[in-house]
Design a protein around this motif. Structure first.
Motif, mmCIF file in Angstrom:
data_model
loop_
_atom_site.group_PDB
_atom_site.id
_atom_site.type_symbol
_atom_site.label_atom_id
_atom_site.label_comp_id
_atom_site.label_asym_id
_atom_site.label_seq_id
_atom_site.Cartn_x
_atom_site.Cartn_y
_atom_site.Cartn_z
ATOM 1 N N ILE A 42 -11.726 -42.753 -15.158
ATOM 2 C CA ILE A 42 -11.041 -41.758 -15.978
ATOM 3 C C ILE A 42 -12.067 -41.129 -16.926
ATOM 4 O O ILE A 42 -12.682 -41.817 -17.735
ATOM 5 C CB ILE A 42 -9.894 -42.391 -16.775
ATOM 6 C CG1 ILE A 42 -8.826 -42.943 -15.819
ATOM 7 C CG2 ILE A 42 -9.273 -41.370 -17.731
ATOM 8 C CD1 ILE A 42 -7.756 -43.772 -16.501
ATOM 9 N N VAL A 43 -12.260 -39.822 -16.796
ATOM 10 C CA VAL A 43 -13.262 -39.141 -17.620
ATOM 11 C C VAL A 43 -12.627 -38.220 -18.663
ATOM 12 O O VAL A 43 -13.328 -37.674 -19.524
ATOM 13 C CB VAL A 43 -14.242 -38.343 -16.738
ATOM 14 C CG1 VAL A 43 -15.085 -39.293 -15.888
ATOM 15 C CG2 VAL A 43 -13.502 -37.345 -15.835
ATOM 16 N N TRP A 44 -11.302 -38.054 -18.586
ATOM 17 C CA TRP A 44 -10.586 -37.215 -19.568
ATOM 18 C C TRP A 44 -9.109 -37.537 -19.438
ATOM 19 O O TRP A 44 -8.615 -37.797 -18.345
ATOM 20 C CB TRP A 44 -10.837 -35.737 -19.268
ATOM 21 C CG TRP A 44 -10.295 -34.769 -20.281
ATOM 22 C CD1 TRP A 44 -10.948 -34.251 -21.357
ATOM 23 C CD2 TRP A 44 -8.976 -34.180 -20.294
ATOM 24 N NE1 TRP A 44 -10.130 -33.391 -22.047
ATOM 25 C CE2 TRP A 44 -8.911 -33.330 -21.408
ATOM 26 C CE3 TRP A 44 -7.852 -34.311 -19.469
ATOM 27 C CZ2 TRP A 44 -7.770 -32.598 -21.728
ATOM 28 C CZ3 TRP A 44 -6.709 -33.595 -19.784
ATOM 29 C CH2 TRP A 44 -6.674 -32.741 -20.894
ATOM 30 N N GLU A 45 -8.397 -37.540 -20.547
ATOM 31 C CA GLU A 45 -6.962 -37.814 -20.480
ATOM 32 C C GLU A 45 -6.246 -37.256 -21.694
ATOM 33 O O GLU A 45 -6.853 -37.030 -22.754
ATOM 34 C CB GLU A 45 -6.690 -39.312 -20.372
ATOM 35 C CG GLU A 45 -7.143 -40.136 -21.559
ATOM 36 C CD GLU A 45 -6.885 -41.622 -21.354
ATOM 37 O OE1 GLU A 45 -5.715 -42.036 -21.482
ATOM 38 O OE2 GLU A 45 -7.853 -42.352 -21.063
ATOM 39 N N LYS A 46 -4.964 -37.031 -21.525
ATOM 40 C CA LYS A 46 -4.112 -36.703 -22.670
ATOM 41 C C LYS A 46 -2.701 -37.186 -22.371
ATOM 42 O O LYS A 46 -2.277 -37.291 -21.206
ATOM 43 C CB LYS A 46 -4.138 -35.211 -22.991
ATOM 44 C CG LYS A 46 -3.302 -34.311 -22.104
ATOM 45 C CD LYS A 46 -3.254 -32.917 -22.722
ATOM 46 C CE LYS A 46 -2.328 -31.984 -21.971
ATOM 47 N NZ LYS A 46 -2.212 -30.660 -22.628
ATOM 48 N N THR A 47 -1.986 -37.507 -23.437
ATOM 49 C CA THR A 47 -0.636 -38.063 -23.330
ATOM 50 C C THR A 47 0.287 -37.339 -24.297
ATOM 51 O O THR A 47 -0.129 -36.967 -25.407
ATOM 52 C CB THR A 47 -0.630 -39.565 -23.664
ATOM 53 O OG1 THR A 47 -1.515 -40.250 -22.788
ATOM 54 C CG2 THR A 47 0.773 -40.159 -23.513
ATOM 55 N N THR A 48 1.524 -37.146 -23.878
ATOM 56 C CA THR A 48 2.510 -36.562 -24.774
ATOM 57 C C THR A 48 3.862 -37.209 -24.517
ATOM 58 O O THR A 48 4.064 -37.917 -23.520
ATOM 59 C CB THR A 48 2.599 -35.035 -24.580
ATOM 60 O OG1 THR A 48 3.357 -34.460 -25.638
ATOM 61 C CG2 THR A 48 3.253 -34.685 -23.244
ATOM 62 N N GLN A 49 4.784 -36.982 -25.419
ATOM 63 C CA GLN A 49 6.158 -37.447 -25.292
ATOM 64 C C GLN A 49 7.088 -36.317 -25.687
ATOM 65 O O GLN A 49 6.759 -35.508 -26.567
ATOM 66 C CB GLN A 49 6.430 -38.670 -26.182
ATOM 67 C CG GLN A 49 5.615 -39.894 -25.843
ATOM 68 C CD GLN A 49 5.921 -41.064 -26.767
ATOM 69 O OE1 GLN A 49 6.613 -40.945 -27.770
ATOM 70 N NE2 GLN A 49 5.390 -42.226 -26.420
ATOM 71 N N PHE A 50 8.251 -36.267 -25.034
ATOM 72 C CA PHE A 50 9.251 -35.266 -25.367
ATOM 73 C C PHE A 50 10.557 -35.945 -25.762
ATOM 74 O O PHE A 50 10.955 -36.924 -25.113
ATOM 75 C CB PHE A 50 9.543 -34.348 -24.163
ATOM 76 C CG PHE A 50 8.336 -33.648 -23.610
ATOM 77 C CD1 PHE A 50 7.441 -33.015 -24.448
ATOM 78 C CD2 PHE A 50 8.114 -33.617 -22.246
ATOM 79 C CE1 PHE A 50 6.327 -32.368 -23.928
ATOM 80 C CE2 PHE A 50 7.009 -32.971 -21.713
ATOM 81 C CZ PHE A 50 6.111 -32.343 -22.561
ATOM 82 N N PRO A 51 11.248 -35.446 -26.769
ATOM 83 C CA PRO A 51 12.578 -35.983 -27.054
ATOM 84 C C PRO A 51 13.539 -35.607 -25.925
ATOM 85 O O PRO A 51 13.411 -34.530 -25.319
ATOM 86 C CB PRO A 51 12.967 -35.306 -28.370
ATOM 87 C CG PRO A 51 12.135 -34.050 -28.412
ATOM 88 C CD PRO A 51 10.855 -34.380 -27.712
ATOM 89 N N GLU A 52 14.459 -36.500 -25.621
ATOM 90 C CA GLU A 52 15.455 -36.187 -24.595
ATOM 91 C C GLU A 52 16.446 -35.159 -25.136
ATOM 92 O O GLU A 52 16.632 -35.012 -26.352
ATOM 93 C CB GLU A 52 16.203 -37.459 -24.166
ATOM 94 C CG GLU A 52 15.356 -38.411 -23.345
ATOM 95 C CD GLU A 52 16.164 -39.583 -22.810
ATOM 96 O OE1 GLU A 52 16.017 -39.890 -21.617
ATOM 97 O OE2 GLU A 52 16.927 -40.195 -23.585
#
Length: 465
Positions: free
Chosen positions: A28-38
């Motif tokens: 893994i050389v790059w990553e991003k994470t997010t979350q959304f409200p339901e």
């Protein structure tokens, strides 16, 4: 300096939405994470915000193409299954991405089984425990009779991983890893859609089946990368192991559920196995994988809260407890059982451990009680894993996820399976990595590295479970 060739993989879970770039060595050389409200659907039940998710996928792919130093050669997707996105005639999403935990109407359930056969027969034919909305095929049946006006608007229904691919390619495909995972859509003995699917003309809104290891071109003609059609995340997580090991093995993937997966057990599912929450799913090459589920992670969470309250410790105190064979032996010799009849807890579907029925005042220390909890959980795990182990030539057992880091669990598991080599396995982002490996030949000219899975062996210490 030339740009690094990479594959972009979207890994969409119920909670976390992730984007990874893997290089040709699958680092893994790059990553991003997010979350959304339901949001809520038309019945007021919680559901995924499909419009927000769609916008995030498209904008994230556009953004990552401008990250300096990388050249995107391919894109693929892994995502949770049992969920459909419905497209109208103009290709737009209609209705909602209904939650697979959504309550299912009693009258629709009765109508379905009255028309097409008993729960037992249909479950055996489709290798799917009867799970209502978690059987995604039944959600299509439900829409036809419970929401007929919405059903009339549907031109094509795509499982979530294939919808994510559609956002980039504009092409509709079905994939066997999604169709073949507790959907009640697939007739396993006959290797085709079940009769009810064609009788109800549901097959007419399902896209053509495309190879899980195949690629298509993006709808933007100016792009040169190739795009996979997406995989069900459970099937994707198995791919790194299939790519790395030739000898037969079982993988126990642990989290909220402990899922034992045996790609080398080809025997048909039995009524007893279905009672114990077994199922079959189809891996990315279309072959069946027998699997059994145990609610062990959830049970561990509940019981460690109980232990923390009783012994006045922090909720995560269990992380400090070391494996002590002497405590295990003492518990086996002088186990402080209550008068509860434990036999009923061992019966299907084994959603509770024996430990929940034990009197905590019988234990002198937290450490002693926690060892007993792990004894009880591994005793259940033995029953669950044995169901998929039986009759297959398995020589290795791999454990990944949370319990792979628990030395008590791992040592007891090695004792429970004395004829099998037991390993704690560590693989970074297994579902995303599996989606990348599935289309390896279409973007990566290098051989698959041999060290993508880190293993730690646990030997049998001969303490009886």
């Amino acid at each position: 300096m030339p740009a690094t060739p990479v594959i972009a993989v979207f890994d969409v879970g119920k909670t976390n939405k992730k984007l990874f770039l893997f290089n040709e060595r699958y680092e893994i050389v790059w990553e991003k994470t997010t979350q959304f409200p339901e949001i809520t659907d038309d019945d007021g039940d919680a559901c995924e915000d499909v419009n927000r998710l769609s916008a995030w996928v498209q904008s994230s792919l556009n953004d990552v193409q401008h990250v300096a130093g990388f050249s995107i050669k391919a894109v693929n997707f892994s995502g949770y299954g049992a969920s459909f996105v419905h497209l109208g005639a103009a290709g737009q999403a209609v209705g909602h991405l209904y939650n697979y935990l959504k309550p299912f109407p009693d009258n629709v359930r009765r109508q379905f089984y009255d028309t097409y056969g008993t729960v037992s027969d249909l479950s055996m034919q489709t290798a799917s425990p009867a799970l209502d909305s978690l059987n995604s095929g039944l959600m299509l049946y439900r829409l036809k009779y419970d929401k007929p006006e919405l059903f009339k608007q549907i031109d094509c229904s795509l499982h979530l991983p294939q919808y994510l691919s559609y956002l980039i390619t504009g092409q509709c495909f079905s994939d066997m890893t999604s169709i073949g995972c507790h959907t009640m859509l697939w007739d396993f003995p006959n290797n085709q859609y079940h009769r009810w699917v064609t009788d109800e003309r549901i097959d007419q809104i399902l896209a053509p089946i495309f190879p899980s290891d195949g690629v298509v071109v993006p709808k933007d003609a100016g792009q040169t990368y190739k795009v996979g059609v997406g995989l069900h995340d459970s099937s994707a997580a198995l791919i790194p192991y299939l790519a790395s090991f030739q000898e037969p093995f079982i993988l126990i993937s642990t989290g909220t559920w402990s899922i034992s997966m045996n790609p080398f057990n080809v025997s048909p599912i039995t009524p007893e196995e279905l009672q114990y929450d077994c199922l079959c799913f189809l891996q990315f090459k279309g072959k069946p994988v027998k699997a059994s589920r145990l609610f062990a992670g959830y049970e561990h969470e509940q019981q460690t809260k109980r232990l923390a309250d009783h012994f006045n410790t922090s909720a995560d105190y269990y992380k400090t407890v070391q494996y002590e064979p002497a405590i295990i032996q003492s518990l086996r010799t002088n186990r402080p059982d209550s008068s509860t009849n434990f036999d009923s807890v061992k019966n299907p579907p084994m959603q509770e451990s024996l430990f929940g029925y034990r009197n905590l005042s019988h234990f002198q220390t937290y450490e002693e009680a926690y060892h007993q909890l792990m004894l009880d959980l591994v005793a259940q795990q033995l029953i669950s894993t044995d169901l998929v182990l039986e009759g297959s030539p398995v020589s290795r057992l791999f454990v990944d996820g949370g319990f792979s880091k628990n030395p008590i669990y791992m040592n007891l598991l090695a004792t429970a399976f004395p004829q099998t080599e037991v390993y704690a396995a560590s693989v970074a982002q297994a579902s995303a990595l599996g989606a990348a490996l599935a289309i390896h030949n279409h973007w990566n000219s290098q051989p698959i590295p041999t060290e993508i899975i880190e293993l730690k062996h646990f030997a049998n210490d001969s303490v009886t479970i």
